[in-house]
Design a protein around this motif. Structure first.
Motif, PDB file in Angstrom:
ATOM      1  N   LEU A  45      37.342  73.861  16.535  1.00  0.00           N
ATOM      2  CA  LEU A  45      36.435  72.825  16.045  1.00  0.00           C
ATOM      3  C   LEU A  45      37.175  71.947  15.036  1.00  0.00           C
ATOM      4  CD1 LEU A  45      33.183  74.930  15.493  1.00  0.00           C
ATOM      5  CD2 LEU A  45      33.683  73.355  17.375  1.00  0.00           C
ATOM      6  N   PRO A  46      37.044  70.631  15.133  1.00  0.00           N
ATOM      7  CA  PRO A  46      37.790  69.747  14.212  1.00  0.00           C
ATOM      8  C   PRO A  46      37.445  69.984  12.745  1.00  0.00           C
ATOM      9  CG  PRO A  46      36.143  68.522  15.467  1.00  0.00           C
ATOM     10  CD  PRO A  46      36.228  69.863  16.089  1.00  0.00           C
ATOM     11  N   GLY A  47      36.236  70.426  12.452  1.00  0.00           N
ATOM     12  CA  GLY A  47      35.860  70.654  11.061  1.00  0.00           C
ATOM     13  C   GLY A  47      36.506  71.862  10.425  1.00  0.00           C
ATOM     14  N   ASN A  48      37.087  72.753  11.218  1.00  0.00           N
ATOM     15  CA  ASN A  48      37.712  73.968  10.686  1.00  0.00           C
ATOM     16  C   ASN A  48      39.221  73.814  10.516  1.00  0.00           C
ATOM     17  OD1 ASN A  48      35.392  75.484  10.377  1.00  0.00           O
ATOM     18  ND2 ASN A  48      35.478  76.333  12.459  1.00  0.00           N
ATOM     19  N   THR A  49      39.696  72.575  10.531  1.00  0.00           N
ATOM     20  CA  THR A  49      41.127  72.308  10.326  1.00  0.00           C
ATOM     21  C   THR A  49      41.402  72.080   8.844  1.00  0.00           C
ATOM     22  OG1 THR A  49      41.324  71.304  12.520  1.00  0.00           O
ATOM     23  CG2 THR A  49      43.032  70.781  10.908  1.00  0.00           C
ATOM     24  N   LEU A  50      42.455  72.692   8.335  1.00  0.00           N
ATOM     25  CA  LEU A  50      42.890  72.420   6.973  1.00  0.00           C
ATOM     26  C   LEU A  50      44.409  72.355   6.934  1.00  0.00           C
ATOM     27  CD1 LEU A  50      42.780  75.614   4.777  1.00  0.00           C
ATOM     28  CD2 LEU A  50      42.010  75.695   7.133  1.00  0.00           C
ATOM     29  N   TYR A  51      44.903  71.577   5.990  1.00  0.00           N
ATOM     30  CA  TYR A  51      46.341  71.399   5.817  1.00  0.00           C
ATOM     31  C   TYR A  51      46.777  72.029   4.503  1.00  0.00           C
ATOM     32  CZ  TYR A  51      45.825  68.045   9.608  1.00  0.00           C
ATOM     33  OH  TYR A  51      45.541  67.454  10.810  1.00  0.00           O
ATOM     34  N   VAL A  52      47.867  72.789   4.567  1.00  0.00           N
ATOM     35  CA  VAL A  52      48.408  73.472   3.395  1.00  0.00           C
ATOM     36  C   VAL A  52      49.919  73.271   3.382  1.00  0.00           C
ATOM     37  CG1 VAL A  52      46.563  75.211   3.371  1.00  0.00           C
ATOM     38  CG2 VAL A  52      48.663  75.635   4.680  1.00  0.00           C
ATOM     39  N   PRO A  53      50.588  73.514   2.260  1.00  0.00           N
ATOM     40  CA  PRO A  53      52.052  73.450   2.257  1.00  0.00           C
ATOM     41  C   PRO A  53      52.652  74.511   3.184  1.00  0.00           C
ATOM     42  CG  PRO A  53      51.192  73.324   0.030  1.00  0.00           C
ATOM     43  CD  PRO A  53      50.047  73.684   0.905  1.00  0.00           C
ATOM     44  N   VAL A  54      53.893  74.309   3.566  1.00  0.00           N
ATOM     45  CA  VAL A  54      54.548  75.204   4.517  1.00  0.00           C
ATOM     46  C   VAL A  54      54.606  76.630   3.981  1.00  0.00           C
ATOM     47  CG1 VAL A  54      56.718  75.671   5.730  1.00  0.00           C
ATOM     48  CG2 VAL A  54      55.901  73.322   5.505  1.00  0.00           C
ATOM     49  N   ALA A  55      54.934  76.784   2.699  1.00  0.00           N
ATOM     50  CA  ALA A  55      55.032  78.138   2.129  1.00  0.00           C
ATOM     51  C   ALA A  55      53.693  78.860   2.186  1.00  0.00           C
ATOM     52  CB  ALA A  55      55.538  78.056   0.694  1.00  0.00           C
ATOM     53  N   THR A  56      52.610  78.150   1.980  1.00  0.00           N
ATOM     54  CA  THR A  56      51.278  78.761   2.067  1.00  0.00           C
ATOM     55  C   THR A  56      50.988  79.182   3.498  1.00  0.00           C
ATOM     56  OG1 THR A  56      50.526  77.353   0.245  1.00  0.00           O
ATOM     57  CG2 THR A  56      48.838  78.424   1.577  1.00  0.00           C
ATOM     58  N   LEU A 101      39.787  79.678  11.357  1.00  0.00           N
ATOM     59  CA  LEU A 101      40.334  78.462  10.752  1.00  0.00           C
ATOM     60  C   LEU A 101      41.678  78.123  11.394  1.00  0.00           C
ATOM     61  CD1 LEU A 101      39.680  79.131   6.945  1.00  0.00           C
ATOM     62  CD2 LEU A 101      38.311  77.707   8.478  1.00  0.00           C
ATOM     63  N   ALA A 102      41.910  76.831  11.605  1.00  0.00           N
ATOM     64  CA  ALA A 102      43.206  76.352  12.092  1.00  0.00           C
ATOM     65  C   ALA A 102      43.939  75.724  10.908  1.00  0.00           C
ATOM     66  CB  ALA A 102      43.017  75.346  13.210  1.00  0.00           C
ATOM     67  N   ALA A 103      44.885  76.458  10.351  1.00  0.00           N
ATOM     68  CA  ALA A 103      45.650  75.978   9.204  1.00  0.00           C
ATOM     69  C   ALA A 103      46.987  75.413   9.688  1.00  0.00           C
ATOM     70  CB  ALA A 103      45.881  77.096   8.195  1.00  0.00           C
ATOM     71  N   HIS A 104      47.377  74.290   9.109  1.00  0.00           N
ATOM     72  CA  HIS A 104      48.658  73.661   9.464  1.00  0.00           C
ATOM     73  C   HIS A 104      49.503  73.544   8.202  1.00  0.00           C
ATOM     74  CE1 HIS A 104      47.590  72.310  13.596  1.00  0.00           C
ATOM     75  NE2 HIS A 104      46.358  72.364  13.103  1.00  0.00           N
ATOM     76  N   GLY A 105      50.636  74.194   8.231  1.00  0.00           N
ATOM     77  CA  GLY A 105      51.569  74.058   7.126  1.00  0.00           C
ATOM     78  C   GLY A 105      52.385  72.793   7.288  1.00  0.00           C
ATOM     79  N   VAL A 106      52.234  71.851   6.370  1.00  0.00           N
ATOM     80  CA  VAL A 106      52.918  70.566   6.475  1.00  0.00           C
ATOM     81  C   VAL A 106      53.663  70.264   5.173  1.00  0.00           C
ATOM     82  CG1 VAL A 106      51.250  69.654   8.132  1.00  0.00           C
ATOM     83  CG2 VAL A 106      50.889  69.284   5.703  1.00  0.00           C
ATOM     84  N   ARG A 107      54.587  69.364   5.280  1.00  0.00           N
ATOM     85  CA  ARG A 107      55.336  68.915   4.105  1.00  0.00           C
ATOM     86  C   ARG A 107      54.785  67.610   3.561  1.00  0.00           C
ATOM     87  NH1 ARG A 107      59.901  65.778   2.908  1.00  0.00           N
ATOM     88  NH2 ARG A 107      61.260  66.702   1.286  1.00  0.00           N
ATOM     89  N   ASP A 108      54.258  66.756   4.467  1.00  0.00           N
ATOM     90  CA  ASP A 108      53.820  65.419   4.079  1.00  0.00           C
ATOM     91  C   ASP A 108      52.736  64.974   5.053  1.00  0.00           C
ATOM     92  OD1 ASP A 108      53.520  62.791   3.336  1.00  0.00           O
ATOM     93  OD2 ASP A 108      55.635  62.262   3.465  1.00  0.00           O
ATOM     94  N   THR A 109      51.468  65.024   4.632  1.00  0.00           N
ATOM     95  CA  THR A 109      50.388  64.602   5.533  1.00  0.00           C
ATOM     96  C   THR A 109      50.466  63.123   5.856  1.00  0.00           C
ATOM     97  OG1 THR A 109      48.956  64.330   3.584  1.00  0.00           O
ATOM     98  CG2 THR A 109      48.752  66.396   4.818  1.00  0.00           C
ATOM     99  N   GLY A 110      51.117  62.336   5.012  1.00  0.00           N
ATOM    100  CA  GLY A 110      51.243  60.908   5.280  1.00  0.00           C
ATOM    101  C   GLY A 110      52.028  60.596   6.535  1.00  0.00           C
ATOM    102  N   MET A 111      52.837  61.553   7.026  1.00  0.00           N
ATOM    103  CA  MET A 111      53.615  61.334   8.239  1.00  0.00           C
ATOM    104  C   MET A 111      52.915  61.852   9.485  1.00  0.00           C
ATOM    105  SD  MET A 111      57.655  61.854   7.399  1.00  0.00           S
ATOM    106  CE  MET A 111      58.024  61.405   9.092  1.00  0.00           C
ATOM    107  N   LEU A 112      51.769  62.502   9.326  1.00  0.00           N
ATOM    108  CA  LEU A 112      51.003  62.916  10.498  1.00  0.00           C
ATOM    109  C   LEU A 112      50.421  61.679  11.168  1.00  0.00           C
ATOM    110  CD1 LEU A 112      49.151  65.990   8.968  1.00  0.00           C
ATOM    111  CD2 LEU A 112      51.075  66.049  10.578  1.00  0.00           C
ATOM    112  N   LEU A 113      50.536  61.583  12.474  1.00  0.00           N
ATOM    113  CA  LEU A 113      50.093  60.384  13.180  1.00  0.00           C
ATOM    114  C   LEU A 113      48.647  59.996  12.889  1.00  0.00           C
ATOM    115  CD1 LEU A 113      51.797  60.610  16.692  1.00  0.00           C
ATOM    116  CD2 LEU A 113      52.351  59.102  14.788  1.00  0.00           C
ATOM    117  N   PRO A 114      47.690  60.943  12.893  1.00  0.00           N
ATOM    118  CA  PRO A 114      46.310  60.527  12.603  1.00  0.00           C
ATOM    119  C   PRO A 114      46.155  59.884  11.231  1.00  0.00           C
ATOM    120  CG  PRO A 114      46.345  62.722  13.574  1.00  0.00           C
ATOM    121  CD  PRO A 114      47.759  62.376  13.243  1.00  0.00           C
TER     122      PRO A 114
END
Length: 424
Positions: free
Chosen positions: A206-217, A116-129
């Motif tokens: 694989l694009p389907g194995n991407t998930l977004y979680v908070p930074v602390a997670t 899995l490719a996990a991305h710790g983000v603060r605000d998905t609304g600011m991600l370009l996609p």
């Protein structure tokens, strides 16, 4: 006779000229009010656009920690920011996607970890996609700053369909080193338009194995110390980038970091709005000067036509300043009704004019020639306020005074005999 009453009698006796003067004043006041309304609407929409669009500054540095990125995000020029902490993880109790193509020899079989490719983000609304609309939420919501400290996740549609997952379900995700397992609640499902690769690809790519979680997670799932891949900071305008760069040097040290300013969206949407505001301000000045000139010429012609009347009044002992005052009252008495009529016209047609100059009816924030995929700015709002009407009334009265006093200077230089003689 009191010169104010005499002005009223004169207006009543010259109905056609009074109506013509009223029509001229109505056009001037309507244009003035339109300029003020457009200027105010442009200022409001520019402020909204700066908050919603602004300028994105991307900061990258080797070893950038989430704490450093968060500290820079609290600096003065920044009003919104996001970080990306990429980590590798694996699934516990659900199946990640795998490539349907045969693995080429020599690559080494996958051992079931780090799929899995996990991305710790603060605000998905600011991600370009997400901000440009290529990646869209199909259910639930994205990650927000309020999710800090919560174990939540936004997963891709294909992973959700394979495991029959929906918003509200709980997943168990294991860290890359296998030492930590974290339960996350699915709060959103998104659709990535990227197609499956045409050649064999490791599961975590694989694009389907991407998930977004908070930074602390993401920090819990990291094998070792989690670092920030990039941090994006939104500021109001390009001229604040220098201030943010100085703050970055304080937090990160001078040099050693990449600082890139992306002001394309700002130029595409905010700059045209600023040009409309500048045009509206220039329009007000041009209309005021042209109105004073036109009305001045009209009053001058009226004074020439009424020289005999002026001579008779002066010979009866009337003071010269009262004659000028009479003309000023006559023009002002026509100006005030014109202001009221202009306010009514502005209330009915103001929104249409604002939409024509500042955007369409579809809720987009920019003029039709400057729209970009990013949204979030409200449609232009044009409203007639007491302050706008007051400014128009003040300018109208100022025009009345200027257009009567300047031509009336000639009256002060003449004597009753010369006025009567010239009038014959």
């Amino acid at each position: 006779m009191n010169f104010v009453k005499r002005a009223g009698t004169s207006l009543a006796a010259r109905k056609s000229r009074t109506a013509a003067l009223l029509a001229i004043f109505l056009v001037i006041c309507t244009l003035l009010l339109g300029g003020f309304l457009l200027q105010a609407a442009a200022a409001r929409q520019e402020a909204d656009a700066q908050r919603a669009i602004g300028v994105d500054v991307t900061v990258r540095k080797k070893g950038l920690t989430p704490a450093q990125a968060e500290r820079l995000g609290t600096s003065g020029p920044v009003h919104r920011h996001n970080v990306d902490v990429p980590v590798r993880a694996d699934a516990q109790g659900f199946a990640p996607l795998t490539s349907k193509l045969q693995e080429p020899p020599g690559t080494g079989a996958e051992d079931g970890k780090d799929r899995l490719a996990a991305h710790g983000v603060r605000d998905t609304g600011m991600l370009l996609p997400f901000s440009y609309g290529s990646t869209k939420l199909t259910a639930g919501r994205g990650i927000t700053p309020e999710d800090a400290g919560r174990d939540v996740a936004v997963i891709e549609r294909r992973l959700a369909e394979k495991n029959a997952l929906k918003v509200g379900d709980t997943l168990r995700v294991r860290s890359a080193d296998g030492e930590n397992t974290t339960s996350v609640k699915v709060v959103g499902i998104f659709r990535d338009p990227a197609q499956e690769p045409t050649m064999w690809t490791p599961a975590h790519q694989l694009p389907g194995n991407t998930l977004y979680v908070p930074v602390a997670t993401a920090q819990k799932l990291a094998a070792g110390t989690a670092t920030v891949g990039e941090a994006v900071y939104r500021i109001g305008s390009p001229d604040r980038a220098e201030q943010l760069h100085a703050e970055a040097e304080k937090v990160l040290g001078k040099g050693g970091f990449d600082f890139r300013v992306n002001d394309r969206a700002f130029k595409d949407q905010v700059v045209p709005i600023q040009r409309v505001g500048t045009f509206a301000g220039l329009l007000v000045w041009v209309i005021a000067l042209a109105g004073a000139l036109i009305l001045g010429l009209i009053v001058m012609l009226q004074i020439r036509e009424r020289r005999r009347e002026l001579g008779v009044l002066l010979s009866m002992g009337e003071k010269k300043w009262k004659l000028i005052g009479q003309h000023a009252v006559e023009v002002a008495a026509v100006a005030l009704p014109a202001v009221a009529l202009a306010a009514l016209a502005g209330s009915s047609a103001g929104q249409w004019a604002g939409d024509s100059f500042l955007g369409g009816q579809d809720g987009t924030s920019a003029p039709a020639a400057a729209r970009t995929p990013r949204d979030g700015v409200a449609a232009p709002t044009v409203r007639v306020g007491a302050a706008d009407v007051g400014k128009v009334a003040g300018i109208a009265l100022g025009i009345s005074l200027v257009s009567t006093v300047i031509p009336g200077v000639g009256i002060l230089r003449l004597h009753p005999r010369s006025l009567l003689t010239d009038a014959e």
